[in-house]
Design a protein around this motif. Structure first.
Motif, PDB file in Angstrom:
ATOM      1  N   UNK A 181       0.736  -1.123  -0.349  1.00  0.00           N
ATOM      2  CA  UNK A 181       0.008   0.204  -0.365  1.00  0.00           C
ATOM      3  C   UNK A 181       0.875   1.212   0.103  1.00  0.00           C
ATOM      4  N   UNK A 182       1.057   1.876  -1.227  1.00  0.00           N
ATOM      5  CA  UNK A 182       1.721   3.579  -0.933  1.00  0.00           C
ATOM      6  C   UNK A 182       3.119   2.640  -0.924  1.00  0.00           C
ATOM      7  N   UNK A 183       3.776   1.562  -1.606  1.00  0.00           N
ATOM      8  CA  UNK A 183       5.357   1.497  -1.010  1.00  0.00           C
ATOM      9  C   UNK A 183       5.838   2.674  -2.147  1.00  0.00           C
ATOM     10  N   UNK A 184       6.924   2.809  -1.907  1.00  0.00           N
ATOM     11  CA  UNK A 184       7.776   3.610  -2.168  1.00  0.00           C
ATOM     12  C   UNK A 184       9.767   3.785  -2.341  1.00  0.00           C
ATOM     13  N   UNK A 185      10.711   3.378  -2.453  1.00  0.00           N
ATOM     14  CA  UNK A 185      11.966   3.675  -1.947  1.00  0.00           C
ATOM     15  C   UNK A 185      12.524   4.416  -2.813  1.00  0.00           C
ATOM     16  N   UNK A 186      13.171   5.673  -1.803  1.00  0.00           N
ATOM     17  CA  UNK A 186      14.668   6.228  -2.054  1.00  0.00           C
ATOM     18  C   UNK A 186      15.689   5.827  -1.609  1.00  0.00           C
ATOM     19  N   UNK A 187      16.648   6.655  -2.525  1.00  0.00           N
ATOM     20  CA  UNK A 187      17.664   6.832  -2.000  1.00  0.00           C
ATOM     21  C   UNK A 187      18.511   8.240  -2.520  1.00  0.00           C
ATOM     22  N   UNK A 188      18.012   9.038  -1.228  1.00  0.00           N
ATOM     23  CA  UNK A 188      18.871  10.238  -0.821  1.00  0.00           C
ATOM     24  C   UNK A 188      18.052  11.124  -1.751  1.00  0.00           C
ATOM     25  N   UNK A 189      18.015  11.216  -2.803  1.00  0.00           N
ATOM     26  CA  UNK A 189      16.832  12.671  -3.940  1.00  0.00           C
ATOM     27  C   UNK A 189      16.414  11.988  -5.114  1.00  0.00           C
ATOM     28  N   UNK A 190      16.642  10.449  -5.266  1.00  0.00           N
ATOM     29  CA  UNK A 190      16.321   9.781  -6.017  1.00  0.00           C
ATOM     30  C   UNK A 190      15.227   8.654  -5.861  1.00  0.00           C
ATOM     31  N   UNK A 191      14.461   8.697  -6.399  1.00  0.00           N
ATOM     32  CA  UNK A 191      12.925   8.503  -6.329  1.00  0.00           C
ATOM     33  C   UNK A 191      13.401   7.015  -7.257  1.00  0.00           C
ATOM     34  N   UNK A 192      13.254   5.765  -7.197  1.00  0.00           N
ATOM     35  CA  UNK A 192      13.270   4.398  -7.272  1.00  0.00           C
ATOM     36  C   UNK A 192      11.671   4.546  -8.132  1.00  0.00           C
ATOM     37  N   UNK A 193      11.169   4.138  -6.656  1.00  0.00           N
ATOM     38  CA  UNK A 193       9.924   3.533  -7.117  1.00  0.00           C
ATOM     39  C   UNK A 193       8.328   4.724  -6.071  1.00  0.00           C
ATOM     40  N   UNK A 194       7.845   4.783  -6.451  1.00  0.00           N
ATOM     41  CA  UNK A 194       6.469   5.656  -5.772  1.00  0.00           C
ATOM     42  C   UNK A 194       5.483   4.499  -5.897  1.00  0.00           C
ATOM     43  N   UNK A 195       4.253   4.802  -5.100  1.00  0.00           N
ATOM     44  CA  UNK A 195       2.736   4.264  -4.548  1.00  0.00           C
ATOM     45  C   UNK A 195       2.711   3.134  -5.020  1.00  0.00           C
ATOM     46  N   UNK A 196       2.670   2.008  -4.264  1.00  0.00           N
ATOM     47  CA  UNK A 196       3.031   1.161  -5.843  1.00  0.00           C
ATOM     48  C   UNK A 196       1.793   0.518  -4.410  1.00  0.00           C
ATOM     49  N   UNK A 197       0.923   0.010  -5.164  1.00  0.00           N
ATOM     50  CA  UNK A 197      -0.519  -1.153  -4.930  1.00  0.00           C
ATOM     51  C   UNK A 197      -0.688  -2.510  -5.246  1.00  0.00           C
ATOM     52  N   UNK A 198      -0.765  -3.596  -4.194  1.00  0.00           N
ATOM     53  CA  UNK A 198      -0.701  -4.760  -4.708  1.00  0.00           C
ATOM     54  C   UNK A 198      -1.108  -5.800  -3.740  1.00  0.00           C
TER      55      UNK A 198
END
Length: 204
Positions: A5-22
Motif C-alpha cells: 500500500x503506497x510502497x515507495x523507496x528512494x535513495x537520497x533524492x532519487x526516487x526508485x519507485x513510489x505509490x505501489x499498490x498490490x
C-alpha cells in the motif's frame, strides 16, 4: 498473502519507485516487469526485509516485511548464482539453510527431496566452487525452497539456468499450489507462468 500500500523507496533524492499498490493471494504468481534500473531488484529487497521502504507499507501473511514472522515465511533468491559458501558442498549449503528454519528431524528428508526435485542430487557432494553457474543457480533456488516458504522472491532466475533448469524451477513452483511467487524477469517463459503483472517504470 502479499500486500503493498503506497510502497515507495528512494535513495537520497532519487526516487526508485513510489505509490505501489498490490494484492496477491496464496498461490499467486506475479511478474515484475520493466527496464533495467526501474527498481525491480530494489522492490524485491524491500519485500525480503534487507531494505526498508521509504514510504508506505508491505505485509507478508499479515506480518510487516522484515519482521521475524515475515522473514520465516519468505524464501529469497535474489542472486541465483551468488551468495553461496564456495568451499562447502551443494548439500552442505542447502542443509545450512534447512537447519536454520526446520525442526532438526525434518532436515534430511527436506534436503534430499529438494536436491532430487531440482536435479542437484548427483552433484550434491561437489564443492560449490567447482559447480557451473547453472548448477549454482539451482542450489540457490533449492535453498530458497527447502523450508517450504509461503512467499518466494526470485530475481532473474533464468539468467544462469538452461532450458532444463527453468523447466525444473517452474515445475517445483507449480507443484506448490499455495506458494506465492514474485519474480523479476525479462524471460518470456517466466512471464507465461505468471497470472499477475506489475510493471515498474524507470525514474526520469
Amino acid at each position: 498473502m502479499l500486500r503493498l500500500r503506497g510502497a515507495g523507496r528512494r535513495f537520497g533524492r532519487r526516487v526508485v519507485f513510489s505509490d505501489l499498490d498490490l494484492d496477491v493471494g496464496a498461490g499467486g504468481r506475479v511478474l515484475l516487469a520493466g527496464p533495467n534500473g526501474a527498481g525491480k531488484t530494489t522492490l524485491l529487497r524491500c519485500l525480503s526485509g534487507t531494505l526498508t521502504l521509504s514510504t508506505g507499507q508491505a505485509t507478508v501473511a499479515g506480518h510487516p516485511v522484515g519482521s521475524p514472522d515475515a522473514r520465516r515465511a519468505t524464501g529469497v533468491c535474489l542472486a541465483p548464482e551468488q551468495g553461496l559458501y564456495e568451499q562447502l558442498t551443494a548439500h552442505q549449503n542447502i542443509t545450512l539453510v534447512a537447519r536454520l528454519r526446520l525442526p532438526r528431524r525434518a532436515v534430511p528428508a527436506a534436503v534430499t527431496g529438494i536436491e532430487e526435485e531440482l536435479g542437484i542430487a548427483r552433484y550434491a557432494s561437489l564443492p560449490v566452487a567447482r559447480c557451473s553457474a547453472g548448477m549454482r543457480a539451482r542450489i540457490s533456488i533449492a535453498r530458497s525452497l527447502v523450508a517450504a516458504p509461503a512467499l518466494l522472491l526470485l530475481d532473474e532466475p533464468g539468467r544462469s539456468l538452461d532450458e532444463e533448469g527453468r523447466r525444473l524451477l517452474w515445475q517445483s513452483i507449480d507443484r506448490r499450489t499455495e506458494l506465492t511467487c514474485v519474480v523479476a524477469s525479462h524471460h518470456a517463459d517466466d512471464g507465461r507462468h505468471c497470472r499477475q503483472r506489475l510493471t515498474l517504470v524507470a525514474a526520469g
